[in-house]
Enzyme design. Structure first.
Site, PDB file in Angstrom:
ATOM      1  N   GLU A  70       0.806  -1.213   0.000  1.00  0.00           N
ATOM      2  CA  GLU A  70       0.000   0.000   0.000  1.00  0.00           C
ATOM      3  C   GLU A  70       0.842   1.267   0.000  1.00  0.00           C
ATOM      4  OE1 GLU A  70      -3.511   0.368   0.119  1.00  0.00           O
ATOM      5  OE2 GLU A  70      -3.591  -1.761  -0.377  1.00  0.00           O
ATOM      6  N   ASP A  88      -8.248   6.448  -8.391  1.00  0.00           N
ATOM      7  CA  ASP A  88      -8.880   5.138  -8.591  1.00  0.00           C
ATOM      8  C   ASP A  88     -10.395   5.194  -8.476  1.00  0.00           C
ATOM      9  OD1 ASP A  88      -9.133   5.607  -5.892  1.00  0.00           O
ATOM     10  OD2 ASP A  88      -8.342   3.660  -5.245  1.00  0.00           O
ATOM     11  N   THR A  93      -7.702   8.731  -0.479  1.00  0.00           N
ATOM     12  CA  THR A  93      -7.230   7.526   0.201  1.00  0.00           C
ATOM     13  C   THR A  93      -6.279   7.978   1.298  1.00  0.00           C
ATOM     14  OG1 THR A  93      -7.405   6.140  -1.771  1.00  0.00           O
ATOM     15  CG2 THR A  93      -5.916   5.385  -0.044  1.00  0.00           C
TER      16      THR A  93
END
Length: 286
Positions: A70, A88, A93
């Site tokens: 990640e 995305d 995020t």
């Protein structure tokens, strides 16, 4: 518990039934005779109980493995303040597990954090988080949300909130499901990594696909065979999205451990993600 006194006067019908003291001795003897079988059953059950990724050392390994994929780093604790839109379709995020403004888990995190600490830098953004949930929109979040996240991430309270929500939403459910399927640490990690990326519904779809090709150990199947089927299904799911088309976190990490027969994630561990090499030499200490 103290036993009652055994000094009793015989009852008139004592010739037809054992005295109380005799009955106690008989019951005690029966209980002692049953102990070996009970102990054997307990040992047998412990022997087949899957080991746990929730062991502190194993959990630390799991956090580092996920962070390598990640965040391209084993230092997962350095990611509390991370936040960006990676394009995305999930909005922002952020944090140690990639909480997203478009997938509800970021909203739940900030709601939980605000319930614990009402006067926090992110609380004013709750209405906007509710509005953008389910989309990639930043409306109401820009320009100050990322700065507010960074300030909150410096506090132990927000760090604890992130760990709480990571465990509640992702780690605990996936490890529990893997244990019920009879999987050891590698399988538990494979479930955890899948739910982190694909969410609960995506994970359930991957597991269903795998079970259509192989039985879980709990259903009498071979653990290695089932995990290959699970990783095959995981790769198939990843390739459905351009953002996930690099499957190295499976191919050159989890699949490597599986091919080595390392079902318990024993150290040392060496793997590659996105071409980068990582290694954990020994089990982490608390």
């Amino acid at each position: 518990m103290r036993l009652p006194s055994l000094r009793r006067q015989p009852r008139p019908d004592s010739r037809r039934r054992p005295r109380r003291s005799a009955r106690l001795r008989i019951a005690l003897a029966a209980a002692l005779a049953a102990l070996p079988a009970m102990l054997l059953l307990s040992v047998s059950q412990a022997a087949v109980e899957p080991a746990g990724l929730d062991d502190p050392a194993k959990k630390e390994i799991a956090m580092r493995l996920v962070s390598s994929a990640e965040n391209s780093s084993l230092d997962w604790r350095a990611q509390f303040g991370y936040i960006e839109d990676i394009g995305d379709g999930r909005g922002y995020t952020a944090g140690i597990i990639g909480f997203c403004s478009g997938t509800h888990d970021m909203l739940e995190l900030v709601e939980y954090y605000t319930a614990q600490e009402p006067d926090n830098p992110l609380a004013p953004y709750l209405p906007a988080l509710r509005e953008v949930d389910g989309s990639d929109s930043h409306e109401g979040l820009d320009p100050g949300f990322t700065d507010a996240w960074a300030r909150a991430a410096q506090t132990p309270e927000f760090q604890a909130a992130q760990e709480h929500e990571r465990d509640r939403v992702y780690f605990d459910p996936s490890v529990s499901r893997a244990k019920r399927d009879g999987l050891r640490e590698l399988g538990q990690f494979a479930y955890y990594d899948a739910i982190v990326m694909h969410g609960a519904e995506g994970f359930a779809s991957i597991r269903a696909d795998a079970r259509s090709h192989a039985r879980t150990p709990a259903d009498g199947g071979n653990e290695t065979t089932y995990l290959h089927a699970f990783l095959d299904a995981r790769v198939k799911e990843m390739k459905k999205e351009a953002a996930h088309e690099d499957t190295s976190r499976v191919d050159t990490a989890q699949r490597v451990f599986l091919d080595e027969g390392n079902l318990s994630l024993n150290t040392p561990l060496t793997w590659h993600v996105y071409g980068d090499r990582y290694r954990i030499e020994r089990d982490p200490t608390s």
